[in-house]
Design a protein around this motif. Structure first.
Motif, PDB file in Angstrom:
ATOM      1  N   THR A 275     -18.866  60.544  48.909  1.00 38.27           N
ATOM      2  CA  THR A 275     -20.294  60.843  49.021  1.00 38.27           C
ATOM      3  C   THR A 275     -20.978  59.687  49.763  1.00 38.27           C
ATOM      4  O   THR A 275     -20.354  58.657  50.028  1.00 38.27           O
ATOM      5  CB  THR A 275     -20.950  61.015  47.640  1.00 38.27           C
ATOM      6  OG1 THR A 275     -21.165  59.711  47.056  1.00 38.27           O
ATOM      7  CG2 THR A 275     -20.090  61.856  46.705  1.00 38.27           C
ATOM      8  N   PRO A 276     -22.273  59.824  50.072  1.00 35.17           N
ATOM      9  CA  PRO A 276     -22.974  58.746  50.784  1.00 35.17           C
ATOM     10  C   PRO A 276     -23.366  57.535  49.932  1.00 35.17           C
ATOM     11  O   PRO A 276     -23.998  56.618  50.453  1.00 35.17           O
ATOM     12  CB  PRO A 276     -24.238  59.454  51.320  1.00 35.17           C
ATOM     13  CG  PRO A 276     -23.922  60.899  51.277  1.00 35.17           C
ATOM     14  CD  PRO A 276     -23.040  61.074  50.092  1.00 35.17           C
ATOM     15  N   LEU A 277     -23.052  57.533  48.639  1.00 34.69           N
ATOM     16  CA  LEU A 277     -23.351  56.350  47.832  1.00 34.69           C
ATOM     17  C   LEU A 277     -22.725  55.112  48.470  1.00 34.69           C
ATOM     18  O   LEU A 277     -21.543  55.102  48.794  1.00 34.69           O
ATOM     19  CB  LEU A 277     -22.808  56.526  46.409  1.00 34.69           C
ATOM     20  CG  LEU A 277     -22.838  55.285  45.511  1.00 34.69           C
ATOM     21  CD1 LEU A 277     -24.276  54.860  45.226  1.00 34.69           C
ATOM     22  CD2 LEU A 277     -22.085  55.534  44.207  1.00 34.69           C
ATOM     23  N   THR A 278     -23.543  54.067  48.653  1.00 32.14           N
ATOM     24  CA  THR A 278     -23.060  52.836  49.271  1.00 32.14           C
ATOM     25  C   THR A 278     -23.362  51.662  48.346  1.00 32.14           C
ATOM     26  O   THR A 278     -24.529  51.408  48.024  1.00 32.14           O
ATOM     27  CB  THR A 278     -23.726  52.602  50.637  1.00 32.14           C
ATOM     28  OG1 THR A 278     -23.559  53.765  51.452  1.00 32.14           O
ATOM     29  CG2 THR A 278     -23.098  51.410  51.333  1.00 32.14           C
ATOM     30  N   VAL A 279     -22.344  50.975  47.926  1.00 28.89           N
ATOM     31  CA  VAL A 279     -22.474  49.793  47.079  1.00 28.89           C
ATOM     32  C   VAL A 279     -21.808  48.644  47.818  1.00 28.89           C
ATOM     33  O   VAL A 279     -20.589  48.650  48.027  1.00 28.89           O
ATOM     34  CB  VAL A 279     -21.816  50.010  45.704  1.00 28.89           C
ATOM     35  CG1 VAL A 279     -21.972  48.762  44.836  1.00 28.89           C
ATOM     36  CG2 VAL A 279     -22.422  51.229  45.011  1.00 28.89           C
ATOM     37  N   GLY A 280     -22.608  47.668  48.255  1.00 28.55           N
ATOM     38  CA  GLY A 280     -22.032  46.583  49.030  1.00 28.55           C
ATOM     39  C   GLY A 280     -23.086  45.665  49.598  1.00 28.55           C
ATOM     40  O   GLY A 280     -24.162  45.486  49.001  1.00 28.55           O
ATOM     41  N   SER A 281     -22.811  45.109  50.752  1.00 28.51           N
ATOM     42  CA  SER A 281     -23.719  44.167  51.402  1.00 28.51           C
ATOM     43  C   SER A 281     -24.792  44.922  52.177  1.00 28.51           C
ATOM     44  O   SER A 281     -24.635  46.115  52.479  1.00 28.51           O
ATOM     45  CB  SER A 281     -22.933  43.282  52.372  1.00 28.51           C
ATOM     46  OG  SER A 281     -22.451  44.072  53.467  1.00 28.51           O
ATOM     47  N   PRO A 282     -25.894  44.253  52.544  1.00 33.54           N
ATOM     48  CA  PRO A 282     -26.908  44.904  53.376  1.00 33.54           C
ATOM     49  C   PRO A 282     -26.331  45.471  54.675  1.00 33.54           C
ATOM     50  O   PRO A 282     -26.713  46.557  55.110  1.00 33.54           O
ATOM     51  CB  PRO A 282     -27.914  43.780  53.636  1.00 33.54           C
ATOM     52  CG  PRO A 282     -27.799  42.898  52.441  1.00 33.54           C
ATOM     53  CD  PRO A 282     -26.351  42.925  52.078  1.00 33.54           C
ATOM     54  N   GLN A 283     -25.406  44.759  55.287  1.00 31.54           N
ATOM     55  CA  GLN A 283     -24.821  45.257  56.536  1.00 31.54           C
ATOM     56  C   GLN A 283     -24.024  46.532  56.302  1.00 31.54           C
ATOM     57  O   GLN A 283     -24.037  47.448  57.142  1.00 31.54           O
ATOM     58  CB  GLN A 283     -23.927  44.192  57.168  1.00 31.54           C
ATOM     59  CG  GLN A 283     -23.423  44.569  58.558  1.00 31.54           C
ATOM     60  CD  GLN A 283     -24.566  44.792  59.547  1.00 31.54           C
ATOM     61  OE1 GLN A 283     -25.446  43.949  59.699  1.00 31.54           O
ATOM     62  NE2 GLN A 283     -24.562  45.944  60.225  1.00 31.54           N
ATOM     63  N   GLN A 284     -23.336  46.624  55.185  1.00 29.57           N
ATOM     64  CA  GLN A 284     -22.605  47.852  54.878  1.00 29.57           C
ATOM     65  C   GLN A 284     -23.570  49.024  54.701  1.00 29.57           C
ATOM     66  O   GLN A 284     -23.283  50.144  55.138  1.00 29.57           O
ATOM     67  CB  GLN A 284     -21.767  47.657  53.616  1.00 29.57           C
ATOM     68  CG  GLN A 284     -20.538  46.799  53.821  1.00 29.57           C
ATOM     69  CD  GLN A 284     -19.793  46.538  52.529  1.00 29.57           C
ATOM     70  OE1 GLN A 284     -20.350  45.985  51.567  1.00 29.57           O
ATOM     71  NE2 GLN A 284     -18.532  46.933  52.475  1.00 29.57           N
ATOM     72  N   VAL A 285     -24.708  48.781  54.082  1.00 29.80           N
ATOM     73  CA  VAL A 285     -25.712  49.834  53.918  1.00 29.80           C
ATOM     74  C   VAL A 285     -26.267  50.242  55.281  1.00 29.80           C
ATOM     75  O   VAL A 285     -26.447  51.430  55.556  1.00 29.80           O
ATOM     76  CB  VAL A 285     -26.838  49.355  52.980  1.00 29.80           C
ATOM     77  CG1 VAL A 285     -28.013  50.328  53.004  1.00 29.80           C
ATOM     78  CG2 VAL A 285     -26.305  49.192  51.565  1.00 29.80           C
TER      79      VAL A 285
END
Length: 376
Positions: A275-285
């Motif tokens: 899914t589009p859930l993104t947990v990580g660094s600002p650059q990953q988002v």
């Protein structure tokens, strides 16, 4: 493009402390989050509508009216107004009143909701969900555009010479998004009226969102509102960020594992992969969000879910600082650089008012043409 946040207003225990906020604390936290959204430069704050525990935002216009009085730029929206169980007459009047109080900084997202018991609580049958959405919006659309309405339908009493008050600000109704997770009928409805389509984009794989948005764009063009690229699309999304991705994953995991909407199911790693859930660094988002365009095309609104699953207010406000300072400025620049020519901006009251004035001018010019002029 518009960037903002939406809240579902859940009252959930913090799994790291075991403490559950009171309803009062949660309501006040949502208003604090909205004010923070304007402070960090976001464009939109949207609230859901729920009538069952563990959720508290049962009266979106009340909360948005409070926020309107304390902000000057923030666009106020809903992240579902229940078109199926609310009376369309009440929706017409409540949101027109809010539009006046907020000087036009209002739009709304219509949806059927995802809680079955709500239907009988408000005298309806969930088996009529799609039919209610179609009929109620047809009436709402007329109430905002016709001074006197005579109407008869299946699900409510007829109207005879009825005038909704107040009328929309400047004669221009709030812009409407039709929100859906899985219903192609809602994408069709949005296309039919030339309204916006908002894909929730949190729970399902990107292929599903691609199909839903593709259908909406195709049908938008079919109904003569413009090319498929000119359709008005919004996406949801969810992120959790820290400077280092490992820290973000470690901190967010207990909240994910116990979240009321997806806890006790797939692992965090499985869910972020599917899914589009993104947990990580600002650059990953940034990178993940930019990739959305690859399968939905250029779009007008991106809203992030930031405050559910028991996350403490302090953490949410930190997330908004990161979003406003490190992520959104880059997204604005990057999306603008790759945007196709002719793609419309996100609608605002000012742009809708200008479009209405231009349309009226064209009509007046046509009526002023002397008889026989067209034959020359």
């Amino acid at each position: 493009m518009q960037f903002g946040i939406f809240t579902v207003g859940d009252v959930t225990p913090d799994p790291t402390t075991g403490r559950t906020p009171t309803e009062h604390e949660r309501i006040k936290a949502m208003t604090t989050i909205a004010l923070k959204a304007e402070e960090v430069g976001l464009d939109v704050f949207a609230t859901g509508e729920h009538h069952n525990p563990p959720f508290v935002p049962s009266s979106p216009t009340t909360m948005l009216g409070w926020i309107a009085a304390r902000t000057s730029r923030l666009l106020l929206s809903t992240a579902t107004t229940l078109i199926t169980t609310n009376d369309p007459v009440k929706i017409a009047e409540d949101y027109a009143m809010l539009q006046h109080l907020a000087d036009g900084r209002v739009d709304l997202m219509l949806g059927r909701g995802n809680t079955g018991p709500v239907y009988p609580w408000f005298g309806q049958d969930i088996r009529n969900g799609i039919a209610l959405a179609v009929e109620n919006y047809s009436l709402l659309h007329r109430l905002w555009r016709e001074e006197v309405v005579d109407w008869k339908g299946k699900f409510r009493t007829p109207l005879q010479s009825f005038t909704a008050t107040p009328a929309p600000l400047d004669g221009v109704p709030p812009f409407v998004w039709h929100g859906s997770i899985r219903s192609p009928e809602i994408a069709e409805q949005a296309a039919y009226y030339g309204d916006g389509f908002f894909a929730n984009h949190i729970f399902w794989p990107k292929e599903h969102t691609q199909r839903m948005v593709g259908l909406y764009r195709q049908r938008f063009e079919h109904y003569g509102h413009g090319s498929a690229d000119q359709a008005i699309v919004g996406l949801g999304g969810q992120v959790f960020m820290r400077k280092n991705s490992q820290d973000a994953v470690k901190e967010f995991r207990p909240y994910f594992d116990n979240a009321p909407v997806y806890g006790h199911g797939p692992s965090l790693e499985e869910f972020t992969a599917e899914t589009p859930l993104t947990v990580g660094s600002p650059q990953q988002v940034i990178d993940r969000t930019l990739s959305f365009r690859e399968y939905v095309g250029d779009y007008q609104r991106q809203l992030f879910l930031m405050d559910h699953a028991g996350l403490p207010l302090k953490t949410v406000l930190e997330q908004l600082d990161i979003l406003g300072e490190e992520v959104v400025p880059v997204l604005r620049k990057e999306f603008a650089a790759i945007r196709k020519p002719g793609v419309p901006d996100a609608p605002t009251h000012a742009s809708l008012l200008a479009a209405a004035a231009a349309k009226e001018s064209i009509v007046e010019d046509a009526e002023a043409v002397p008889a026989g002029k067209d034959a020359l």
